[in-house]
Design a protein around this motif. Structure first.
Motif, short mmCIF file in Angstrom:
data_model
loop_
_atom_site.label_atom_id
_atom_site.label_comp_id
_atom_site.label_asym_id
_atom_site.label_seq_id
_atom_site.Cartn_x
_atom_site.Cartn_y
_atom_site.Cartn_z
N ALA A 84 14.54 -26.98 -5.15
CA ALA A 84 14.98 -27.75 -6.31
C ALA A 84 15.26 -26.84 -7.51
CB ALA A 84 13.92 -28.78 -6.68
N ARG A 85 14.70 -25.65 -7.55
CA ARG A 85 14.89 -24.75 -8.69
C ARG A 85 16.08 -23.81 -8.50
NH1 ARG A 85 9.39 -22.05 -10.55
NH2 ARG A 85 10.87 -21.33 -12.14
N LEU A 86 16.77 -23.91 -7.36
CA LEU A 86 17.93 -23.04 -7.14
C LEU A 86 19.12 -23.52 -7.96
CD1 LEU A 86 17.82 -22.54 -3.26
CD2 LEU A 86 17.00 -20.99 -5.02
N THR A 87 19.90 -22.59 -8.45
CA THR A 87 21.13 -22.95 -9.15
C THR A 87 22.20 -23.33 -8.13
OG1 THR A 87 22.00 -20.70 -9.11
CG2 THR A 87 20.56 -21.30 -10.97
N ASP A 88 23.31 -23.93 -8.61
CA ASP A 88 24.40 -24.30 -7.71
C ASP A 88 24.95 -23.09 -6.97
OD1 ASP A 88 24.13 -26.92 -8.45
OD2 ASP A 88 25.77 -26.88 -9.92
N ALA A 89 25.05 -21.97 -7.67
CA ALA A 89 25.56 -20.74 -7.04
C ALA A 89 24.60 -20.27 -5.95
CB ALA A 89 25.76 -19.65 -8.08
N GLN A 90 23.30 -20.36 -6.20
CA GLN A 90 22.32 -19.95 -5.20
C GLN A 90 22.32 -20.88 -4.00
OE1 GLN A 90 18.96 -19.94 -7.90
NE2 GLN A 90 18.82 -17.70 -7.85
N ARG A 91 22.51 -22.17 -4.26
CA ARG A 91 22.62 -23.13 -3.15
C ARG A 91 23.83 -22.83 -2.28
NH1 ARG A 91 19.90 -28.19 -3.58
NH2 ARG A 91 18.47 -28.27 -5.35
N ALA A 92 24.96 -22.54 -2.92
CA ALA A 92 26.18 -22.23 -2.17
C ALA A 92 26.00 -20.96 -1.34
CB ALA A 92 27.35 -22.08 -3.14
N LEU A 93 25.37 -19.97 -1.93
CA LEU A 93 25.13 -18.71 -1.21
C LEU A 93 24.19 -18.95 -0.03
CD1 LEU A 93 25.43 -15.67 -0.92
CD2 LEU A 93 23.54 -15.40 -2.57
N ARG A 94 23.15 -19.75 -0.24
CA ARG A 94 22.21 -20.03 0.86
C ARG A 94 22.92 -20.79 1.98
NH1 ARG A 94 16.06 -22.20 0.36
NH2 ARG A 94 15.95 -20.13 -0.58
N ALA A 95 23.74 -21.77 1.63
CA ALA A 95 24.48 -22.51 2.66
C ALA A 95 25.38 -21.59 3.47
CB ALA A 95 25.30 -23.63 2.01
N GLN A 96 26.01 -20.63 2.80
CA GLN A 96 26.88 -19.68 3.50
C GLN A 96 26.07 -18.79 4.45
OE1 GLN A 96 29.18 -17.24 0.87
NE2 GLN A 96 30.18 -16.12 2.52
N ILE A 97 24.92 -18.32 3.98
CA ILE A 97 24.07 -17.48 4.83
C ILE A 97 23.58 -18.27 6.04
CG2 ILE A 97 21.87 -16.25 4.92
CD1 ILE A 97 22.28 -15.55 1.96
N LEU A 98 23.15 -19.51 5.82
CA LEU A 98 22.66 -20.34 6.92
C LEU A 98 23.76 -20.62 7.94
CD1 LEU A 98 20.52 -22.93 4.89
CD2 LEU A 98 19.68 -21.05 6.33
N ALA A 99 24.98 -20.89 7.47
CA ALA A 99 26.08 -21.17 8.38
C ALA A 99 26.41 -19.93 9.22
CB ALA A 99 27.31 -21.61 7.58
N THR A 100 26.38 -18.76 8.60
CA THR A 100 26.64 -17.52 9.33
C THR A 100 25.60 -17.31 10.43
OG1 THR A 100 27.63 -16.51 7.37
CG2 THR A 100 26.92 -15.03 9.13
N GLU A 101 24.34 -17.53 10.09
CA GLU A 101 23.27 -17.39 11.08
C GLU A 101 23.42 -18.43 12.19
OE1 GLU A 101 19.63 -16.09 12.88
OE2 GLU A 101 21.22 -15.21 11.65
N HIS A 102 23.84 -19.64 11.84
CA HIS A 102 24.01 -20.69 12.83
C HIS A 102 25.07 -20.31 13.86
CE1 HIS A 102 23.32 -25.29 13.19
NE2 HIS A 102 23.49 -24.74 14.38
#
Length: 240
Positions: free
Chosen positions: A15-33
């Motif tokens: 909940a404390r992540l910024t929008d940019a951090q959320r987008a970066l995390r989603a990209q990292i997770l998709a790459t790992e997937h």
């Protein structure tokens, strides 16, 4: 010390992540997937090729023994050749069985890893879980749902697996090997059949127990991040 908009070092407060951090995390997770999907596909392809090679060798070996037996009337050096061929096929079957067990564990690890990633997607957007057919929990119930999304796991699925196919073929080969040895030494067909059946059943039970213990040991070592609730949803593990 955590900076503004970042998660604290001791946890994962999405909940404390910024929008940019959320987008970066989603990209990292998709790459790992995608990486896990590729690894799982490669592993499955490799073990299926190994199984096909083994079954081809078994077919060729048995066919060759049949031709040789007809040519020699199952006398002379036929017994020695049969024992040698069956010994080789049994050793190859044992190696193939070990690889099948290892692949099953690797595949389960891939499934649990992808379930964890779905859990991370749910952390980013809780409303997305209802659209996942597979589970977002990396516990036993979550793994079973990912493997069998439309039905509960039962014995028929295990009996129809590639692991069980190789287990049966390998056990039959071991039984034929020991039966051939007894027949060559005693020329007693009855004893050869009895010893062959006992050897085949023993081989099957030992391999089955080895696979089951390995499977249970994996679950004892694994610590889920999310668990499955009674209504099929996933929640963070209370110990996390």
């Amino acid at each position: 010390m955590a900076t503004a908009g970042s998660a604290p070092a001791g946890g994962d407060d999405v909940a404390r992540l910024t929008d940019a951090q959320r987008a970066l995390r989603a990209q990292i997770l998709a790459t790992e997937h995608w990486s896990l999907l590729a690894s799982r596909s490669t592993t499955q392809s490799e073990v299926l090729t190994r199984i096909a090679i083994f079954l081809t060798l078994v077919s060729a070996g048995v066919f060759g023994l049949g031709v040789l037996g007809n040519a020699t009337s199952f006398r002379g050096g036929f017994a020695a050749v049969a024992i040698g061929v069956l010994l080789l096929l049994s050793l190859l079957g044992g190696v193939t069985q070990l690889r099948v067990f290892a692949t099953a564990e690797e595949d389960l690890a891939h499934v649990l890893a992808m379930n964890r990633l779905r859990g991370a997607y749910v952390d980013l957007d809780p409303g997305v879980e209802r659209y996942f057919l597979m589970s977002a929990a990396d516990d036993l119930a979550g793994a079973n749902r990912t493997y069998f999304p439309f039905a509960s796991r039962d014995r028929t699925q295990m009996l129809a697996s590639s692991m069980m196919l190789i287990l049966v073929v390998e056990s039959v080969l071991v039984g034929l090997l020991w039966g051939s040895v007894v027949w060559a030494l005693t020329d007693a067909a009855g004893w050869a059949i009895v010893v062959g059946v006992v050897a085949a059943v023993t081989s099957f039970v030992l391999w089955f127990l080895r696979g089951y213990r390995s499977y249970r040991a994996l679950w004892r070592r694994h610590v889920p991040l999310r668990r499955t609730t009674a209504d099929g949803r996933s929640v963070r593990d209370a110990r996390e």
